[in-house]
Design a protein around this motif. Structure first.
Motif, short mmCIF file in Angstrom:
data_model
loop_
_atom_site.label_atom_id
_atom_site.label_comp_id
_atom_site.label_asym_id
_atom_site.label_seq_id
_atom_site.Cartn_x
_atom_site.Cartn_y
_atom_site.Cartn_z
N GLU A 19 -0.28 -1.94 -7.87
CA GLU A 19 -0.94 -2.90 -7.31
C GLU A 19 -2.50 -2.86 -8.29
N ARG A 20 -3.10 -1.82 -8.26
CA ARG A 20 -4.22 -1.79 -8.92
C ARG A 20 -4.34 -0.44 -9.73
N LEU A 21 -4.66 -0.44 -10.88
CA LEU A 21 -4.71 0.92 -11.52
C LEU A 21 -6.23 1.09 -11.92
N PRO A 22 -6.70 2.55 -11.79
CA PRO A 22 -8.22 2.79 -11.45
C PRO A 22 -8.66 2.70 -13.03
N ALA A 23 -10.06 2.06 -13.06
CA ALA A 23 -10.81 1.72 -14.07
C ALA A 23 -11.74 3.06 -14.53
N SER A 24 -11.79 3.86 -13.68
CA SER A 24 -12.63 5.23 -14.23
C SER A 24 -12.18 6.22 -13.05
N ASP A 25 -12.46 7.62 -13.54
CA ASP A 25 -11.98 8.48 -12.67
C ASP A 25 -12.46 8.48 -11.35
#
Length: 75
Positions: A19-25
Motif C-alpha cells: 500500500e505504501r513503500l517507505p521513503a526513508s529509513d
C-alpha cells in the motif's frame, strides 16, 4: 507494483499488496495481506528494530506473540 497486482505465495495462497513503500529509513511500509482460512500464515519471527501491527478486516486472525495466543476480530 500497485494494489491490483498482489504477490501470491503458491504454497499457502496468501496474497500481499504493498500500500505504501517507505521513503526513508524512518518511514513505514504498509501492506495488506489476505490469508485464506486454514493457511499456516507467516512463520513465527521477530523484528529487532521495527514494530509490527495488525488490523483484522474480515474473519478471525489467530496469532501467537511470545507465549500469548491472540485472536483478532474485525475492528
Amino acid at each position: 507494483m500497485n494494489a491490483s497486482s498482489p504477490l501470491i505465495n503458491p504454497q499457502t495462497g496468501d496474497k500481499l499488496w504493498f500500500e505504501r513503500l517507505p521513503a526513508s529509513d524512518t518511514d513505514s511500509l504498509i501492506f495488506r495481506c489476505e490469508i485464506p482460512a486454514g493457511s499456516p500464515g507467516t512463520p513465527q519471527h521477530f523484528h529487532r528494530h521495527t514494530d509490527e501491527w495488525f488490523e483484522c478486516i474480515e474473519g478471525l486472525l489467530s496469532m501467537r506473540i511470545a507465549d500469548r495466543e491472540l485472536n483478532l476480530t474485525p475492528g
